[in-house]
Every structure is written in C-alpha cells, then in structure tokens.
Design a protein around this motif. Structure first.
Motif, short mmCIF file in Angstrom:
data_model
loop_
_atom_site.label_atom_id
_atom_site.label_comp_id
_atom_site.label_asym_id
_atom_site.label_seq_id
_atom_site.Cartn_x
_atom_site.Cartn_y
_atom_site.Cartn_z
N ASN A 128 0.43 -1.64 -0.37
CA ASN A 128 -0.03 0.07 0.60
C ASN A 128 0.76 1.09 0.19
O ASN A 128 2.34 0.83 0.01
CB ASN A 128 -1.10 0.35 1.37
CG ASN A 128 -0.25 0.24 2.25
OD1 ASN A 128 0.43 1.25 3.00
ND2 ASN A 128 -0.46 -0.76 3.14
N ASN A 129 0.30 2.14 -0.48
CA ASN A 129 1.23 3.53 -0.51
C ASN A 129 1.33 3.94 0.42
O ASN A 129 2.45 4.71 0.81
CB ASN A 129 0.43 5.08 -1.40
CG ASN A 129 -0.64 4.35 -2.61
OD1 ASN A 129 0.52 3.33 -3.49
ND2 ASN A 129 -1.57 5.17 -3.29
N VAL A 130 0.71 3.95 1.91
CA VAL A 130 1.25 4.38 3.37
C VAL A 130 2.32 3.56 3.63
O VAL A 130 3.68 3.83 4.23
CB VAL A 130 0.21 4.40 3.77
CG1 VAL A 130 0.32 4.64 5.68
CG2 VAL A 130 -1.05 5.10 3.89
N THR A 131 2.60 2.26 3.06
CA THR A 131 3.48 1.45 3.76
C THR A 131 4.89 2.21 2.75
O THR A 131 6.21 2.65 3.45
CB THR A 131 3.94 0.26 3.32
OG1 THR A 131 2.29 -0.40 4.24
CG2 THR A 131 5.17 -0.39 3.33
N ASN A 132 4.53 2.18 1.74
CA ASN A 132 5.34 2.58 0.71
C ASN A 132 6.57 4.04 0.95
O ASN A 132 7.73 3.92 0.79
CB ASN A 132 5.39 2.86 -1.04
CG ASN A 132 4.90 1.12 -1.81
OD1 ASN A 132 6.00 0.16 -1.34
ND2 ASN A 132 3.88 0.66 -2.03
N LYS A 133 5.49 4.83 1.11
CA LYS A 133 6.00 6.51 1.45
C LYS A 133 6.72 6.30 2.90
O LYS A 133 7.83 6.65 2.76
CB LYS A 133 5.11 7.48 1.36
CG LYS A 133 5.19 8.52 1.87
CD LYS A 133 4.41 10.16 2.07
CE LYS A 133 4.26 11.47 2.23
NZ LYS A 133 3.30 12.21 2.30
N PHE A 134 6.43 5.74 3.86
CA PHE A 134 6.68 5.01 5.19
C PHE A 134 8.64 4.86 4.84
O PHE A 134 9.70 4.81 5.50
CB PHE A 134 6.41 4.48 5.87
CG PHE A 134 6.68 3.57 7.59
CD1 PHE A 134 7.76 5.04 8.37
CD2 PHE A 134 7.95 2.40 7.23
CE1 PHE A 134 7.58 4.74 9.41
CE2 PHE A 134 8.45 2.21 7.98
CZ PHE A 134 8.76 2.83 9.57
N LEU A 135 8.53 4.24 3.46
CA LEU A 135 9.59 2.81 3.51
C LEU A 135 10.73 3.84 2.54
O LEU A 135 11.99 4.06 3.26
CB LEU A 135 9.73 2.28 3.22
CG LEU A 135 9.36 0.19 2.90
CD1 LEU A 135 8.60 -0.51 1.74
CD2 LEU A 135 10.45 0.04 4.32
N LEU A 136 10.19 4.86 2.10
CA LEU A 136 11.08 6.22 1.50
C LEU A 136 11.43 7.22 2.28
O LEU A 136 12.60 7.22 2.65
CB LEU A 136 10.02 6.79 0.40
CG LEU A 136 10.24 6.22 -0.93
CD1 LEU A 136 9.06 6.42 -1.43
CD2 LEU A 136 11.44 5.31 -1.79
N GLU A 137 10.94 7.64 3.23
CA GLU A 137 10.89 8.44 4.04
C GLU A 137 12.00 8.00 5.02
O GLU A 137 12.56 8.66 5.10
CB GLU A 137 9.74 9.20 4.55
CG GLU A 137 9.13 9.73 4.16
CD GLU A 137 7.59 10.16 4.39
OE1 GLU A 137 7.05 9.55 5.77
OE2 GLU A 137 6.97 10.95 4.60
N SER A 138 11.60 6.54 5.58
CA SER A 138 12.72 6.62 6.59
C SER A 138 14.21 5.95 5.84
O SER A 138 15.23 6.05 6.77
CB SER A 138 12.23 4.70 6.94
OG SER A 138 11.10 4.75 7.39
N ILE A 139 13.90 5.16 4.76
CA ILE A 139 15.21 5.46 4.31
C ILE A 139 16.14 6.69 3.68
O ILE A 139 17.40 6.49 4.00
CB ILE A 139 15.38 4.21 2.90
CG1 ILE A 139 14.72 2.93 2.66
CG2 ILE A 139 17.07 4.95 1.67
CD1 ILE A 139 14.77 2.06 1.42
N ARG A 140 15.58 7.33 3.35
CA ARG A 140 16.06 8.75 2.98
C ARG A 140 16.65 9.76 5.12
O ARG A 140 17.88 9.41 4.98
CB ARG A 140 15.23 10.43 2.89
CG ARG A 140 15.28 11.33 2.81
CD ARG A 140 14.85 12.36 2.07
NE ARG A 140 15.21 13.22 1.27
CZ ARG A 140 15.18 14.38 0.78
NH1 ARG A 140 13.47 13.88 0.48
NH2 ARG A 140 15.84 15.25 -0.11
N GLN A 141 16.05 9.48 5.77
CA GLN A 141 15.93 9.15 7.14
C GLN A 141 18.07 8.65 7.39
O GLN A 141 18.43 9.31 7.86
CB GLN A 141 14.55 9.18 7.83
CG GLN A 141 15.00 10.62 8.97
CD GLN A 141 13.39 10.31 9.80
OE1 GLN A 141 12.86 9.97 9.98
NE2 GLN A 141 13.05 11.73 9.91
N GLU A 142 17.03 7.61 7.20
CA GLU A 142 18.84 6.21 7.68
C GLU A 142 19.86 6.51 7.44
O GLU A 142 20.44 5.98 7.87
CB GLU A 142 17.55 4.89 8.29
CG GLU A 142 16.97 5.51 9.72
CD GLU A 142 15.82 4.29 9.93
OE1 GLU A 142 16.75 3.05 10.29
OE2 GLU A 142 14.52 4.41 10.53
#
Length: 117
Positions: free
Chosen positions: A64-78
């Motif tokens: 789902n889009n919520v999970t995809n956006k969360f993964l992208l944001e997390s990858i950028r941050q971490e």
C-alpha cells in the motif's frame, strides 16, 4: 489482512537486520510475523521490497501507498540521499513494471514519487 503503519514500522526494524546480515530472509519473515502479526508471505514481500529499494532494483510485489511512503522516508532519514535516490529509482521501476501487467497503473504511488523527488 491490511498492512498497517504500525506493522510496517515493526517490520522495518527486522528488514534492516536482514539488510545488515544479522538475520536471513527466512529468519526475518518469521520474526516480522511474531512481532507484528503480519503474515509470513507479506513479511517476505516487505523484506524483498526493502532490499530492492536499498539496491535500486525493480521489485514485483505491491504494498500500500502508506507503507511505500514510510519506507522511502525512513530510507532517506536513516541511510541518506544516495540510498534514497536508489529507493526512488526502484519504486519508479516497479511502477513501470506494474503498468505492463494490464492491471492498471499505480497513479497514487506515482504521485508520491513525484512529490518526493
């Protein structure tokens, strides 16, 4: 069963352990299932998608889009900008792959990518 943001947050902790080599994919999917209640098939897909994003490679399963956006944001941050660019590339490749299946387009996910670029 719908994959919730809380499930995704728990799954990411484990997926990072698979990425770093602390756990195998098989151990990771079992651990995700135990910790989050996500079924093992979805847990396996979560790991596969995360690893594909980290390497910038196309993946074939859809979340789902919520999970995809969360993964992208997390990858950028971490993991920083280089990993983030790889992740964006992987998602774009996934969108292009999905459009060839005759099941429609992932317009919501494309909008997320366009916003995040």
């Amino acid at each position: 069963m719908e994959i919730t943001l809380d499930m995704s947050k728990g799954a990411l902790i484990i997926a990072k352990k698979v990425f770093s080599g602390e756990l195998t994919r098989s151990e990771g999917k079992i651990e995700i299932n135990k910790r989050t209640g996500m079924n093992e098939g979805s847990a396996q897909d979560f790991i596969t998608i995360f690893l594909a994003m980290m390497s910038g490679k196309v993946y074939k399963r859809t979340f789902n889009n919520v999970t995809n956006k969360f993964l992208l944001e997390s990858i950028r941050q971490e993991f920083g900008d280089e990993s983030y660019r790889k992740a964006l590339n992987a998602v774009q490749q996934h969108i292009e792959y999905y459009s060839t299946l005759g099941k429609g387009n992932l317009t919501g996910l494309q909008q997320i990518i366009n916003q995040m670029k």
